[in-house]
Design a protein around this motif. Structure first.
Motif, PDB file in Angstrom:
ATOM      1  N   VAL A  67       0.839  -1.199   0.000  1.00 38.27           N
ATOM      2  CA  VAL A  67       0.000   0.000   0.000  1.00 38.27           C
ATOM      3  C   VAL A  67       0.872   1.245   0.000  1.00 38.27           C
ATOM      4  CG1 VAL A  67      -1.651   1.366   1.330  1.00 38.27           C
ATOM      5  CG2 VAL A  67      -1.967  -1.101   1.142  1.00 38.27           C
ATOM      6  N   ASN A  68       1.865   1.267   0.878  1.00 35.60           N
ATOM      7  CA  ASN A  68       2.740   2.434   0.988  1.00 35.60           C
ATOM      8  C   ASN A  68       3.546   2.666  -0.288  1.00 35.60           C
ATOM      9  OD1 ASN A  68       3.897   4.572   2.759  1.00 35.60           O
ATOM     10  ND2 ASN A  68       5.779   3.412   2.464  1.00 35.60           N
ATOM     11  N   ARG A 117       1.136   4.164  -2.932  1.00 34.84           N
ATOM     12  CA  ARG A 117       0.221   5.132  -2.333  1.00 34.84           C
ATOM     13  C   ARG A 117      -0.244   6.210  -3.297  1.00 34.84           C
ATOM     14  NH1 ARG A 117       3.631   7.790   2.361  1.00 34.84           N
ATOM     15  NH2 ARG A 117       1.823   9.190   2.412  1.00 34.84           N
ATOM     16  N   GLY A 168      -2.653   1.421  -5.331  1.00 35.40           N
ATOM     17  CA  GLY A 168      -2.663   1.571  -3.881  1.00 35.40           C
ATOM     18  C   GLY A 168      -4.039   1.301  -3.303  1.00 35.40           C
ATOM     19  N   ASN A 173      -2.463  12.482   1.321  1.00 36.97           N
ATOM     20  CA  ASN A 173      -2.714  11.244   0.593  1.00 36.97           C
ATOM     21  C   ASN A 173      -3.884  10.508   1.241  1.00 36.97           C
ATOM     22  OD1 ASN A 173      -2.337   8.236  -0.021  1.00 36.97           O
ATOM     23  ND2 ASN A 173      -0.851   9.166  -1.413  1.00 36.97           N
ATOM     24  N   MET A 208      -3.350   6.661   2.390  1.00 35.94           N
ATOM     25  CA  MET A 208      -2.686   6.429   3.655  1.00 35.94           C
ATOM     26  C   MET A 208      -3.541   6.900   4.826  1.00 35.94           C
ATOM     27  SD  MET A 208      -0.137   4.833   2.612  1.00 35.94           S
ATOM     28  CE  MET A 208       0.590   4.558   4.239  1.00 35.94           C
TER      29      MET A 208
END
Length: 217
Positions: A63-64, A67, A72, A188, A191
């Motif tokens: 995911v990071n 992102r 993501g 973002n 996140m």
């Protein structure tokens, strides 16, 4: 005039991030709930602490890394779905207890009330809660290590204490992340969604543990 324009742009940007975060958060919560329901209905076994940690941190890394890409969002759903799957056996355990349905519903209602109350406070007050970041990070690290110790050494009292601490830490994380979005620190939404989801997940499971313990008494 230039200062006012910059402030207006910042507010508009923060509003967009907040809107996208809450939209994605609602979808991931629904997806995770479905995964948990299917897992509980099929009586799937819990994957165990090792697979859970590998799956969580592996998907968190993906995911990071993605992102800022559409991928993501895909990995966010993969991570929240996986967490929902691990939640299914936990819910089944509490449902099998006396007053199990009441325990689960109370934990669910408490989680919703805490999240909405703290989010509303951060949004309305617009107070800067970002100063809590360092304390929350250290607190979560200590709670994580203490939680592992409680599992591996089978110390119920320590596990109970960790759950109580996690409730406080996750409440702080909700305030921190919402304030960070409002003040333009988090830009973002992927996140931001993940941070809030993890806070809600841990808050719910910790309340389950505390309520389950109280029910046994």
């Amino acid at each position: 005039m230039r200062g006012q324009t910059a402030s207006a742009v910042l507010d508009s940007s923060a509003h967009r991030v907040l809107r996208n975060t809450y939209m994605l958060l609602s979808l991931t919560l629904a997806f995770s709930a479905i995964a948990a329901g299917v897992s509980a209905a099929l009586r799937l076994p819990h994957p165990g602490i090792l697979i859970t940690l590998v799956g969580y941190f592996g998907l968190l890394y993906l995911v990071n890394k993605n992102r800022d890409r559409g991928l993501g969002v895909v990995f966010v759903f993969a991570l929240t779905g996986f967490m929902g799957y691990t939640l299914g056996p936990i819910i089944s355990h509490y449902l099998s207890m006396p007053n199990g349905t009441q325990i689960v519903m109370t934990a669910l209602g408490g989680t919703a009330a805490i999240f909405m109350g703290l989010s509303a406070y951060a949004l309305v007050s617009k107070r800067d809660m970002t100063f809590m970041g360092g304390f929350l990070f250290i607190g979560m690290l200590v709670a994580f290590l203490a939680g592992l110790a409680a599992i591996f050494f089978s110390i119920p009292a320590l596990s109970l204490a960790v759950s109580a601490i996690v409730v406080l830490l996750m409440s702080g994380m909700i305030l921190y992340e919402t304030s960070n979005i409002v003040r333009g620190g988090e830009t973002n939404y992927v996140m931001a969604t993940l941070s809030l989801f993890v806070s809600i997940f841990n808050l719910f499971t910790s309340l389950l543990h505390l309520l389950g313990f109280a029910n046994n008494d």
